[in-house]
Motif scaffolding. Sequence first.
Motif, PDB file in Angstrom:
ATOM      1  N   LEU D   6       0.826  -1.206   0.000  1.00 43.52           N
ATOM      2  CA  LEU D   6       0.000   0.000   0.000  1.00 43.52           C
ATOM      3  C   LEU D   6       0.859   1.254   0.000  1.00 43.52           C
ATOM      4  O   LEU D   6       0.586   2.229  -0.714  1.00 43.52           O
ATOM      5  N   SER D   9       2.154   1.669  -3.344  1.00 36.51           N
ATOM      6  CA  SER D   9       1.108   2.187  -4.230  1.00 36.51           C
ATOM      7  C   SER D   9       0.906   3.683  -4.021  1.00 36.51           C
ATOM      8  O   SER D   9       0.799   4.453  -4.975  1.00 36.51           O
ATOM      9  N   ALA D  10       0.924   4.099  -2.760  1.00 34.65           N
ATOM     10  CA  ALA D  10       0.752   5.517  -2.481  1.00 34.65           C
ATOM     11  C   ALA D  10       1.898   6.309  -3.076  1.00 34.65           C
ATOM     12  O   ALA D  10       1.710   7.390  -3.656  1.00 34.65           O
ATOM     13  N   PHE D  13       1.461   6.560  -6.737  1.00 36.09           N
ATOM     14  CA  PHE D  13       0.378   7.509  -7.048  1.00 36.09           C
ATOM     15  C   PHE D  13       0.886   8.940  -6.950  1.00 36.09           C
ATOM     16  O   PHE D  13       0.655   9.772  -7.829  1.00 36.09           O
ATOM     17  N   THR D  14       1.651   9.180  -5.906  1.00 38.10           N
ATOM     18  CA  THR D  14       2.161  10.527  -5.709  1.00 38.10           C
ATOM     19  C   THR D  14       3.154  10.897  -6.803  1.00 38.10           C
ATOM     20  O   THR D  14       3.130  12.013  -7.336  1.00 38.10           O
ATOM     21  N   GLY D  17       1.236  11.721  -9.725  1.00 36.64           N
ATOM     22  CA  GLY D  17       0.594  13.033  -9.569  1.00 36.64           C
ATOM     23  C   GLY D  17       1.590  14.152  -9.775  1.00 36.64           C
ATOM     24  O   GLY D  17       1.332  15.123 -10.501  1.00 36.64           O
ATOM     25  N   ILE D  18       2.760  14.012  -9.148  1.00 37.54           N
ATOM     26  CA  ILE D  18       3.767  15.067  -9.286  1.00 37.54           C
ATOM     27  C   ILE D  18       4.249  15.152 -10.727  1.00 37.54           C
ATOM     28  O   ILE D  18       4.479  16.234 -11.270  1.00 37.54           O
ATOM     29  N   VAL D  20       2.497  14.654 -13.346  1.00 44.78           N
ATOM     30  CA  VAL D  20       1.514  15.436 -14.105  1.00 44.78           C
ATOM     31  C   VAL D  20       1.783  16.923 -13.924  1.00 44.78           C
ATOM     32  O   VAL D  20       1.674  17.712 -14.852  1.00 44.78           O
ATOM     33  N   LEU D  21       2.187  17.253 -12.717  1.00 45.39           N
ATOM     34  CA  LEU D  21       2.362  18.670 -12.431  1.00 45.39           C
ATOM     35  C   LEU D  21       3.622  19.234 -13.067  1.00 45.39           C
ATOM     36  O   LEU D  21       3.653  20.400 -13.447  1.00 45.39           O
ATOM     37  N   VAL D  29       2.905  13.468 -19.582  1.00 44.50           N
ATOM     38  CA  VAL D  29       1.881  13.780 -18.600  1.00 44.50           C
ATOM     39  C   VAL D  29       0.850  12.657 -18.550  1.00 44.50           C
ATOM     40  O   VAL D  29       0.475  12.166 -17.488  1.00 44.50           O
ATOM     41  N   VAL D  33      -0.367   9.896 -15.635  1.00 48.53           N
ATOM     42  CA  VAL D  33      -1.730   9.537 -15.223  1.00 48.53           C
ATOM     43  C   VAL D  33      -1.871   8.021 -15.217  1.00 48.53           C
ATOM     44  O   VAL D  33      -2.451   7.428 -14.292  1.00 48.53           O
ATOM     45  N   MET D  36      -0.522   6.636 -12.214  1.00 47.58           N
ATOM     46  CA  MET D  36      -1.445   6.760 -11.076  1.00 47.58           C
ATOM     47  C   MET D  36      -2.474   5.639 -11.114  1.00 47.58           C
ATOM     48  O   MET D  36      -2.816   5.047 -10.084  1.00 47.58           O
ATOM     49  N   LEU D  37      -3.000   5.369 -12.321  1.00 44.55           N
ATOM     50  CA  LEU D  37      -3.993   4.301 -12.431  1.00 44.55           C
ATOM     51  C   LEU D  37      -3.388   2.974 -11.994  1.00 44.55           C
ATOM     52  O   LEU D  37      -4.028   2.181 -11.295  1.00 44.55           O
ATOM     53  N   THR D  40      -3.154   2.586  -8.459  1.00 43.79           N
ATOM     54  CA  THR D  40      -4.452   2.189  -7.944  1.00 43.79           C
ATOM     55  C   THR D  40      -4.645   0.680  -8.059  1.00 43.79           C
ATOM     56  O   THR D  40      -5.146   0.028  -7.136  1.00 43.79           O
ATOM     57  N   ALA D  43      -3.019  -1.015  -5.383  1.00 44.46           N
ATOM     58  CA  ALA D  43      -3.780  -0.901  -4.140  1.00 44.46           C
ATOM     59  C   ALA D  43      -4.946  -1.880  -4.129  1.00 44.46           C
ATOM     60  O   ALA D  43      -5.186  -2.576  -3.135  1.00 44.46           O
TER      61      ALA D  43
END
Lengths: 646, 520, 515, 98
Positions: D6, D9-10, D13-14, D17-18, D20-21, D29, D33, D36-37, D40, D43
């Motif tokens: 987990l 996975s977190a 994901f982060t 996310g970063i 993308v930013l 980008v 994403v 991130m999927l 998930t 998870a």
Amino acid sequence: MTTMNAVLAAGGPELHPQAAEGVQSVAWLLIALPLAGAAILLLSGRRTDKWGHLLGTAMSLGAFVVGVLAFFQMLGQHADGRSRLVHLFPFISAGSLKVDMNLLVDPLSISFVLLITGVGSLIHIYSIGYMSHDPDRRRFFAYLNLFVAAMLLLVLADNYVGLYIGWEGVGLASYLLIGFWQHKPSAATAAKKAFIVNRVGDFGLSVAIMVMFATFGSLSYQDVFGQASQASQGTITAIGLLLLLGACGKSAQLPLQSWLLDAMEGPTPVSALIHAATMVTAGVYLIVRSHAIYELSPDARLLVTIVGVATLLAGAIIGCAKDDIKKALAGSTMSQIGYMVLAAGLGRPGYVFAIAHLIAHGFFKAGMFLGAGSVMHAMNDDVNMRKFGGLRKVMPITFATFGLGYLAIIGFPGLSGWWTKDGIIDAAFEKGGTSGQILGWLALIGAGITAYYMSRLMFMTFFGEPRWDEDVHPHESPKVMTVPLILLAIGSVAGGAFLILGDRFAKFLAPVVGEPEASHRLITPYTAIVFALMVVGVGLAYVQYLRRPVPRTAPAGNPAVTFARKDLYGDALNESLLMRPGQWLTRLTVFFDNRGVDGVVNGLAAFIGGTSGRVRRVQTGFVRSYALSMFVGAALVVGALFLVRI
Amino acid sequence: MSTVYMAAGDIPTPHIEYGRLAPVLIVLGAACVGVLVEALAPRAQRYGLQVLVSVVGLVAAFAWTIALGIGDQPHHVAAMGAVGVDGPTLFIQGTILVLALMSMLLIAERTNGDSPFTAQASTVPGSPEERESLVAGLVQTEIYPLVLFAVGGMLIFPAANDLLTMFVALEVMSLPLYLLCGLARRRRLLSQEAAVKYFLLGAFSSAFFLYGTALLYGFAGSVRLSDIAAAISKQGGTEPLLLAGVALLSVGLLFKMGAAPFQAWKPDVYQGAPTALTALMASCTLVAAVGGVLRVFYVGLETLRWDWRPMMWAVAILTMLVGAIVAITQTDVKRMLAYSSIAHGGFLLTGVIATNKAGLSSTLFYLAAYGFTTVGAFAVITMVRDAGGEAGHLSRWAGLGKRQPLVAGTFAFFLLAFAGIPLTSGFTGKFAVFQAAMAGGAMPLVIVGVVSSAIAAFFYVRVIVLMFFSEPLADGPSVAFSPTTAAAVAVGAFVTLVLGVIPGPALHLAQSAANQLFVR
Amino acid sequence: MLTALIAIPAVGALLVALLPKGRDALAKQVALGVTLVVAVLSIVMAVQFDPNGKRFQFTEKYWWIKQFGVHYAVGVDGVALVLILLSTILVPLVVLASWNDADRSGGVDAPPKRSVKTYFALLLALEAMMVGVFAATDVFLFYVFFEAMLIPVYFIIGSYGGPQRSYAAVKFLLYSLFGGLLMLAAVIGLYVVSANAGHGTFLFDELRAPEILHHISPTTAKWLFLGFFIAFAIKAPLVPFHTWLPDAAGQAPAGAAVLIVGVLDKVGTFGMLRFCLELFPGASKWFTPVVLTLSVIGIVYGAVLAIGQVDIKRLIAYTSVSHFGFITLGIFAMTSSGQSGATLYMVNHGFSTGALFLLAGFMISRRGSARIDAYGGVQKVAPLLAGTFLVAGLSGLSLPGLSSFVSEFMVLVGTFSRYKVPAVIATVGIILAAIYILWMYQRTMNGPTAEAVKGMKDLSKRELIVVAPIIAIIVALGFYPKPVLDAINPSVKQTLIQVHQQDPKPTVAEKGSHQ
Amino acid sequence: MTGHYLVLSAILFTIGGIGVLIRRNAIVVFMCVELMLNATNLAFVSFARMHGSLDGQIIAFFVMVVAAAEVVVGLAIIMTIFRSRKSSSVDDANLLKY
């Protein structure tokens, strides 16, 4: 308290008038006739130009006839039953506030009715001639009729609301008539000034009415006077002072005197009728009518006398300095009303003399004003006495009538002014105490000044060498103008004696104002002094204006003369204390409203707009910054949820 | 481990209630037929056939929805509990179908043979190929199945009773929309930019949605909303997993309805997308998204409401204010309406937060009322055209009221409805949600709502001022009249008026729909 | 009856709006006809009204939106009756007065011709809503009319007004809308409170019943009161919410200005009397000092501002601010003469200010400028215009014998019997009134005739027909206000019972009772 | 044990996310994403194991399918804009703003 009740019990006024009968029951005709005249003349337009003045005069005469009939009916009634009520219609009613439109016919009101309709009719007749060349003569007569109606309502109303309606009605008529030649800016300004200054007085009258309602729950004379003794001293004094303020406005007493001199911008018959004989005496009527209030408040009475004396002196001083014949007469009017107010403030013995002087003054001052009008008529509407002189030969009738009026006003023994003015001076001394002495002596001095300025006016106008402009060819006025002059002169001569001799008037008025304790002494210790002062005054004027030539332009005077010429700086005072600060206040307020109040509103709008402009910049168009905002938003949402937990 | 895996025989045969799912199936089926038409029918006939298929599909689905609604008290789960068929859902689906039909009128609009969509999406803007395709009179007809797919997704989204179904529906609804956004005939660069932005942010948000789902799954052991609710009431809501999951899920949902601070995509996408599609998104997508929000918060997280309410309060307030304030300084009509739509999202949230029957029914009513008005408004926008396409910039609208009083008057009427003036549906809707919120004790929210309505009124009024009180431009835009668009405008205006003057029946419908809340 | 009064002008509005283009004359005639019919009907209603009967008469009640608990409920009490009469009498006169206004839109910059029929359609729509707002006995219905009324006015100002029209229109709309929305929040709150009390309702009669009144906590009542009051204070307008009025009235065409100041603003004071006082008696009393202070400030402040104006219409608008101070003063003095006087004042002010606006409009349309210094000596060339203007102005300064006096007198006397100081300060207003009216009259009508007004025509027949009835009413009510007072008094009595206030006893009588 | 997955996975994901930013290239980008999927998915699978139910794993398959569909649509869109602008930087698409 008990003493006052005793006073009332001793000779209290009749408080429960009976219903009117006979002619008196149609007393409403008194008001309706001139009112109808005014309405017809105003609404009909130019169609009635030809005979409008005749209709107006007829209406006024008609009212006079009704008044005379009612008067004789009253004479036939027992002294205790001379107050009669005419029920007309319910005017206002809401909750406990009930005002009925009723008329009260009693000796006091009938005296005024006769004066108003009588002198009024004469002036109507005079005006037919005086205004014959004016294209707007019809309108003039309409306004005159309107005035008569309003003035009659003023004196006939049985309650303060009716009185107030008449009060403002005459104010309106006065406004319209002063500004009759409204294309003249000075006339328009004078009219407006008169109305506004009067409104200041009306403020007092309005508040007085409110206090009366809050105190007595009614506004009819009957209820107010009947319960007056139960009200607190402070309330009564307050009412008295507020009423006095109203009286000051209407009667041009200090400190609200300034409008009267300007009011001379109106046609001369108007000055005679409204600004000499009738309207300006309404204040005296108000005080005498409200005597039940004043009798309970020595403080209010004292102030009334102070105002009266101050004005009688101020008016006299102004009268000394004016070269404008009408303004000199106006100063004299102020002064004479000062006498009446003084008398009214003196209490029981004074009321009779106040009203008697009022009636006498109505005759002689109206006569003199009309005489002045006749002179102006002859002098191409010039009012500057320095350009008159020697008119006694070309205008014999005018001279004679004016001269009789002159003798009456300076208090020449036997003529009406002598009877009434002496009575007032006597009453002032009778008051006793220091205040009585002061009032009495000041009134005496006033009488001397009166003699001086009236003589000055007389000499400058009718005696000496002619100082006429070249194109002026004086001539006597037509019959329609001289006949009223003659009739008024008769009144000036005989009126005083008729009223005062044998306490005739005192007895007549007794049901209203109470019986004086003692009958009037014809010869008082002061008679001689008055006479002496009169002679001094006339002599001084003789030396200054008949022995020496009168310059055609006014010489520069010393500060005292300037002081008097400038109306004792009354206007300057008004201007610097009220007008200028008022103008500043107005400008400031307008600025504040635009920038402050409206500014806040517009500022708020601008602020929201500005915020909008800034916030929209966040929307940069970069998709990554959107993602960032989402990311931060997500973090905040997570944070918020956990925060709630804690 | 072996105990975990069940024997094949244990897995029951899925039972699917086709009858109850029919509206969705009809729409999706029509979409498939559309694909076939695209593949098989000759080019010349495609347009007619596609429009026919779409309209028939939507009408049939709507008819079926009504039949379901009046048949029995709808309160069922279908497809093994994956889909709920209940009053609110049917109301939302019905609304979506009607609005989609109206939007379809705009999408199918052809003035002088011009479709609002690009002829060939693959051509580069300004290139010779593009010109060629235009000259050849090519028409994009793939849009119809795409729209139908999107509508299908929208129908499932609010009905989904588990988060997985919801996710799939979300994607089914979104993916065609991403594509459609980029297909404008004019101003293609803007259109494409809108598509990219919408797509990237949409994908980003669905990642959040999905991660939230995962966390909730971790918490409850199931993605079924009813199970999550049961788990919450059993274990209490203290788990960080639960809270984080709820938060991320909310992000995904709020993004779809464009609530602040997840509103950033809305103005750009609404402005860039073909207007007909913007109408579809502003009405149907919003309805579906709010439907989803309603279902998640009323069914799955209802027991947790004391936790999410403050957060939603903040979001609602922020949304109303941001929408209203930023709209004031907009200069593009569509962009302004996008912000207005954001603000309306905020008003809708005040109804959602009430979490009672009144809140539900008022939100439903608001959705329907707003949907009709907004489709009508965008329809008017499509009619007002310059030489280069729609007259987007507000300054071009100056004096329109004098040259085209009817069109401008109708638009003004829509704007007044947005502003919530009485005797329009906007007022009834606003009144309904505020009343529900007030009854739910959300007085401050109502106050903010009222204040932001006042602010919002400013820019609606500004447009009216521009149209009616300014002098007309010499070369002002003309009005392109097409019967389909006119029909959409007329329907929008009519419904807006009726729901304002005699809203009783519609309110009654919304109330009886909300009578039983959502099925679990 | 009432429904007909609402429906006839509404249908008329539609009819006029649907007339073919270019039939301007027909549109005018239809509008005039419709408004005349309404006027006659309303007079018939007034005659049938029984002052001693039930409080609300001609009542009708049907469900409108059952889901919200909303009725279409109308009915008139004395107060509403006289205000409806005021509106229905003024509207035909306004129609007649603005016969040619839309044709040339007479402003300084002479904007191009605008749709004539739209103007009259909007006027008719406005009339329907004006009648509706006074007749509504359901708070929701009242609110609907209250807000919907803004729209026609907004369009009239914005399309047919002076050079600053769009600013004025927007300001008017946003200001009113803001107040209206606050009121909306309060309306909803009221419903919720009544629902908590067991019976959710918007019906005025039920909301004022003790069961519901006692259920409102004092704090809630204060908030709800504020919601209503601010809306009404903006509408009325009370200082400091007044700044929209000079702009709106100054820019609106004269006819519309008459309706804005004469009728529309009365909705505010009517609302205070009807809704604020009766629905929140406790809160009303609690707020009385504030309201009285604002009223008194308004009287003096409005008057001083009026003195300082250079634009005739703005000046008249500011005089209204001052007069509205009197009205609110009378309402919140909570004495029968104060409230009856205030109600009568609403009527009288409608007529006298209406006449002033109309005449100012006639004059401005001749000269093309609203600035006072653009005039001078008009009396000489247009004596009728000047004369009627003077009468209207004198009524504005509450000259006894003209209608405003009675009401102002009642307000002052009624106020004084409970609140001495405010009444005395308010009385200063009568002096200021004389200044602003007479000074304006002097600057425009008196003095040497200005060059630019030399050729000015006097009132035409049509204009005379417009003004004459108003002047007649002003004079008639000045001498015989009894019929109106008879209608008003019973309603006011109800209001006072509702707020548990009795007229203060005369101090003399009180002393007697103590002894 | 599942806890570690987990956390991973977190972290993934982060990172996604970063990414993308901070990344400009649209494709990258988009890949973030996808990351991130997939985080998930990890998870889901971990939770499935934790709860001992199959659902999580099945969901992972669904997600993969959806992600694939998303890739198709995404690439199509990115392709068209790349062809128009000759750039795949997300920062260049900046006409719609404010």
